[in-house]
Write a protein that holds these residues in place. Sequence first.
Motif, short mmCIF file in Angstrom:
data_model
loop_
_atom_site.label_atom_id
_atom_site.label_comp_id
_atom_site.label_asym_id
_atom_site.label_seq_id
_atom_site.Cartn_x
_atom_site.Cartn_y
_atom_site.Cartn_z
N ASP A 165 11.17 18.87 0.75
CA ASP A 165 11.07 18.83 2.21
C ASP A 165 9.79 18.10 2.60
N LYS A 166 9.50 17.99 3.89
CA LYS A 166 8.37 17.21 4.35
C LYS A 166 7.03 17.78 3.90
N GLY A 182 6.65 19.00 0.90
CA GLY A 182 6.59 18.85 -0.54
C GLY A 182 7.19 19.99 -1.33
N ASN A 183 7.85 20.92 -0.65
CA ASN A 183 8.49 22.04 -1.34
C ASN A 183 9.81 21.59 -1.96
N ILE A 184 10.12 22.09 -3.14
CA ILE A 184 11.36 21.73 -3.84
C ILE A 184 12.55 22.39 -3.14
N ASP A 185 13.58 21.60 -2.86
CA ASP A 185 14.78 22.11 -2.20
C ASP A 185 15.45 23.16 -3.10
N LYS A 186 15.97 24.22 -2.49
CA LYS A 186 16.60 25.30 -3.24
C LYS A 186 17.86 24.85 -3.97
N ARG A 187 18.42 23.71 -3.58
CA ARG A 187 19.63 23.22 -4.25
C ARG A 187 19.32 22.52 -5.57
N VAL A 188 18.04 22.23 -5.83
CA VAL A 188 17.68 21.59 -7.09
C VAL A 188 17.85 22.61 -8.22
N GLN A 189 18.62 22.25 -9.23
CA GLN A 189 18.85 23.12 -10.36
C GLN A 189 17.89 22.81 -11.49
N TYR A 205 5.70 16.59 -11.84
CA TYR A 205 4.81 15.98 -10.85
C TYR A 205 5.70 15.61 -9.67
N TRP A 206 5.70 16.43 -8.62
CA TRP A 206 6.57 16.23 -7.46
C TRP A 206 5.78 15.63 -6.32
N TYR A 207 6.31 14.56 -5.73
CA TYR A 207 5.61 13.97 -4.59
C TYR A 207 6.58 13.17 -3.72
N ILE A 208 6.13 12.90 -2.52
CA ILE A 208 6.83 11.99 -1.61
C ILE A 208 6.00 10.71 -1.54
N GLU A 230 0.86 -1.19 0.00
CA GLU A 230 0.00 0.00 0.00
C GLU A 230 0.88 1.23 0.00
N LEU A 231 0.33 2.36 -0.47
CA LEU A 231 1.12 3.59 -0.51
C LEU A 231 0.22 4.80 -0.44
N ARG A 232 0.86 5.92 -0.13
CA ARG A 232 0.21 7.23 -0.26
C ARG A 232 1.24 8.19 -0.83
N ASN A 233 0.93 8.78 -1.98
CA ASN A 233 1.76 9.82 -2.56
C ASN A 233 1.23 11.18 -2.10
N PHE A 234 1.88 11.74 -1.11
CA PHE A 234 1.42 13.01 -0.53
C PHE A 234 2.52 13.54 0.40
N PRO A 235 2.84 14.85 0.37
CA PRO A 235 2.33 15.90 -0.50
C PRO A 235 2.63 15.61 -1.97
N ASN A 236 1.83 16.21 -2.84
CA ASN A 236 1.82 15.83 -4.24
C ASN A 236 1.42 17.06 -5.06
N THR A 237 2.35 17.60 -5.86
CA THR A 237 2.08 18.84 -6.58
C THR A 237 2.48 18.72 -8.04
N MET A 238 1.56 19.10 -8.93
CA MET A 238 1.87 19.20 -10.35
C MET A 238 2.19 20.66 -10.67
#
Length: 442
Positions: A307-308, A310-317, A416-419, A160-168
Motif C-alpha cells: 500500500d502507499k 509500504g505495508n505488504i498487502d494481505k493477499r500476498v502469499q 527488501y520491500w519498497y515503492i 532520478e528516483l526515490r525508493n520510499f517507503p522502504n523496509t527490510m
Amino acid sequence: MKSLKMKNHFGLVMLIALFLVFPGHGVLNAADVPTVYDVIKGKADLPTIEDLTAGKVKIGDLIDKNNVDSVKEYLGKGIYESVKRGMILRMAPQLPPDQIGPKFFRDATERNRGKAIIDENGTVYHEKMGTLWPGGLPFPEPKTGLEVAANVKYGCVWDELRNFPNTMIYVDSKGHAYKKVGMDQRYVYCTTRTKLPPLGAIAGYEDIMFKRLIITTFPLELKGLGQYTVRYYDDSKTYDTGFAYLPAFKRTIRVSATIWQDNIAGSDLTSGDGQGLQEPYSSWDFKLLETKYTLLVEPKTPFPLLDKKGNIDKRVQFDVGEKFPRLGWTIWPVHVLEATPRIKHVYGKKILYTNAWPYWPSSVQFALTEMYDRQMKLWKVYPSNKGYYYILDGEPYTSEWGLFIYDLQSDHITQYWYISNLNGQNYVPDDITLKTLLEVGR
C-alpha cells in the motif's frame, strides 16, 4: 452395424491421435518456437512458458519442488535450489515491449543506434571518444560481456528516483520474521538523461554519472546510518567518492572499495549488491556466457503488493513461514553475464541475468543475480521483484516492489520491500550531498 461401430471407433482413435500429436490451441510446435536472437531483433514474438514446454506448463500453474524439473532449463541455479527448499513460483503472462518501457527511451535508443563506441575499460561515448553518451541503450545487440555491462551502466531509463517507503525484513531459517529496518534511498543522474530537463548532461556535472543517498530511518538504534556516494562517468579514471555516516559515533568516513562489501545493517545484502551489482564496474571483469530464455518475475502484478505506506498487502502469499514471497514468474530474454572481481572481494564471482533489448524495463536490469563465495560455491541468490507498474506523463513505467536476497548457505533471507518512484521527485544534484546525509541522519 458392426462396420459403423468400427468406423466410429476408428474416428475416435484418429481424434485422440490428433490431440496427442498437435499441441492445444495457441501453443507453438517445438519447431516453430523462435530463437531468442529473433526475439531480440524484433523478428518474432516472445514465446510463453506454454510454448517452451509444449503445453505441459501453463500460465497460472504453480511450480514447486515436485514439478520444478519441468521448467529447470529456464531457471537460474539459485532459483532452482530455492524451489527445492520450499519456494513456489506462479506462472504469469508477459507484457509486450512497448508496455514495459517508456517511449522516450525507445526513441533515444533508435535515434542513437549504431553510434556507441566503447573503450577497453567499458566507458561508452557517442560517435567519438570523449563525447558523452546522450541516452538510450548503447548496444541493443551486444556482442561482448563488456557491452552488456555498459548497457546497464549507460542505459538507465530513469533520470532520478526515490525508493520510499522502504523496509527490510529479516527472516530466519524457520521462516520467522524477527527484525525490520527502514530506509530512504535517493538518486539523481547527471548524465545520460533522456526524460527530465536538462537532457543529456547537467552543466557543471559532466564528469558525474549519478549521485546517491541511502539513509536508515528506523529502528532508533540505527537511525541515521547512511551513505552518500558519487559515481563518475568514467569510474576507471575516478573511483567513487563519498562518505558513510555513523550516527553512533557522530562521524563520517570516506567511501572506499571495501565499504561496498559491507553488509547493510547486518542484512544479507551488501552495499554493492543493490541492483545486482552496484559497485564501480571498473573493479570487475565481464564475460558473456550465453543468451537464453529465463523465468524472471513478472513486470506487472495482478494487484499492488504494497500500500502507499509500504505495508505488504494481505493477499500476498508466503511459503516456508514468512520466508519466500509467492510471486508471478514469466519468460524474459536475457544475456547471462559472469562478473569476476579484479580486487580482493567477499565474492568469487557473480552471475548476472541481464534483461535483453527490447525487453528493457524502467528500473533494475540485472533481473536475477547469483553470488558465489571465494571457493566458487553458490552462496546467495537475488531476484528483482518487479511488478510495480504505473503511468506517468502518459508513459508506462515498470519497476520493483523490492527484492529478496536468500543466503543458501545459512538458509537466511532478507526481504527488501519498497515503492520505487521514477522521474517523480524532480531532484537536482544539490539535493543529494553530504550535507543532506548529515541533516537527515541527525
